[in-house]
Design an enzyme around this catalytic site. Structure first.
Site: not given
Length: 393
Positions: A13, A108-109
């Site tokens: 993350d 974002d992951e």
DNA sequence: TCTGGGGTCCTAGGACCC
DNA sequence: TCTGGGGTCCTAGGACCC
């Protein structure tokens, strides 16, 4: 994965990604409360905020007006998605160096299968530290990493020590790890489900774990019950199981002030139809289902859809469907939001060929040429209807 | 001070067919 | 007489996530 190899998954993350990206591009922001999202005084919410801003009680999805009230001296910045996408791609490329099995979960992951990579990268914690340091040194962004024997527990672990966290759940300890968490840490169990559990006196992981699978399913249905029962025990309920191919696309907008002018709404829908068809074209996909979304001034939200026998052949078909749905569904009350989507992408269709080529109609060809021109940066062919004009109400 | 935009999956009911 | 049961498609809404 070879037989006998232990399963090792990383979940990564990016910490406060949009705000961190802004700090990266403007180092003078470092340490300040940074809020990325809508501009104060306008309708909208916080997209991401820095950890400094979180100390004022600001968080994602909070109305921007409330964020401003909590911290008027914060730096409020608009979302620059193109820039974040570029940074995201660079980060994902680093992950690719460690394993070919990288599932990009969102901007974002990422979820990575690191099984069998110990000879290359050392122990899971050594590999995780190496990835974390490389992303920090080469790109300048902070990440948090969860390591576990399945993707679900790795995902949950990655969120427990942010920012810059590195949490390893040893194999066999998944259930114990989950049992020590709070109910709100159960990914996939949101506010509504928690409220329902609380109503029933289930206010802790311990109480949830005491319920039989039949009991949980009787409350939340088969799929929901099964999900919660497994998740609470650290058994992967299959969160990244399916294909990642997109099944729907949509566009929506919240008006700065509520709108009652039908022509204005139709103009917005026409623009959305063109944008959606252009995205469809870029994906080489097709759809025969249009979905209209309306939200009234009191926030009542409804949708209506129309499925055609054959895929849409261009934006005018999508627009006509949208207009018909608007006619049928809108009761004339002030509208706060209008949205248009295409669902069931590629179901029963042959993709782009069907969308543009086999139809052979002139309009589709003109449209394809226009999209091609726009993609080459030659400017977009804009219909007269789309020239901005203010709402007449 | 209200409450974005982009997605995913599930449910439940009705129509229709065998 | 008193109403099966499965399957598919479609629709509207809801929950959840980033």
């Amino acid at each position: 994965m070879a037989a006998g190899t232990r399963s090792v998954f990383f979940h990564i993350d990016l910490d406060a990604f949009f705000a961190s990206a802004e700090e990266l591009d403007d180092p003078s922001l470092a340490g300040k409360p940074v809020v990325v999202g809508a501009a104060p005084g306008h309708r909208g919410v916080v997209s991401t905020c820095s950890y400094a801003a979180r100390r004022y009680g600001i968080h994602s999805a909070m109305p921007i007006s409330e964020a401003y009230r909590l911290c008027p001296e914060a730096v409020f910045l608009p979302v620059r998605m193109a820039r974040y996408a570029e940074l995201s791609s660079r980060v994902m490329a680093v992950f690719q160096d460690y394993t070919p099995d990288v599932v990009r979960v969102s901007i974002d992951e990422a979820s990575m299968d690191m099984s069998g990579t110990e000879r290359l990268w050392g122990s899971p914690s050594a590999a995780a530290a190496s990835i974390r340091d490389r992303v920090q040194d080469e790109i300048g962004l902070s990440i948090s990493i969860g390591v576990a024997a399945n993707r679900y527990v790795a995902k949950v672990a990655s969120g427990t020590m942010k920012p810059a966290g590195l949490v390893v759940v040893p194999e066999g300890e998944e259930a114990a790890f989950m049992a020590a968490l709070r109910l709100k840490d159960l990914w996939g169990v949101g506010a509504k489900t928690r409220a329902r559990l609380t109503e029933l006196g289930i206010d802790s992981m311990e109480r949830l774990l005491a319920l039989s699978p039949e009991c949980v399913s009787s409350i939340f249905g088969n799929a929901g019950g099964d999900f919660i029962y497994r998740a609470a025990r650290g058994i992967d309920p299959g969160i990244y199981g399916g294909e990642s191919k997109s099944r729907s696309i949509s566009s929506e907008t919240t008006f700065e002030t509520d709108v009652v002018d039908r022509e204005y709404v139709e103009g917005v829908l026409l623009g959305m139809a063109e944008e959606l068809v252009s995205r469809l074209y870029a994906e080489g996909a097709c759809s025969r289902c249009a979905v209209l979304k309306l939200r009234y001034d009191d926030f009542e939200t409804l949708s209506a859809r129309e499925t055609r026998p054959a895929p849409f052949a261009g934006s005018s078909g999508v627009y006509e469907a949208a207009r018909g749905l608007l006619e049928r569904k809108w009761n004339g009350r002030p509208l706060r939001l209008v949205g248009l989507g295409l669902a069931g992408l590629d179901e029963g269709g042959s993709g782009q060929a069907e969308l543009f080529e086999e139809r052979g109609d002139r309009e589709a060809r003109v449209e394809r040429a226009g999209i091609a021109a726009a993609r080459k940066g030659l400017g977009k062919l804009t219909r007269a209807r789309l020239v901005p004009r203010p709402p007449s109400d």
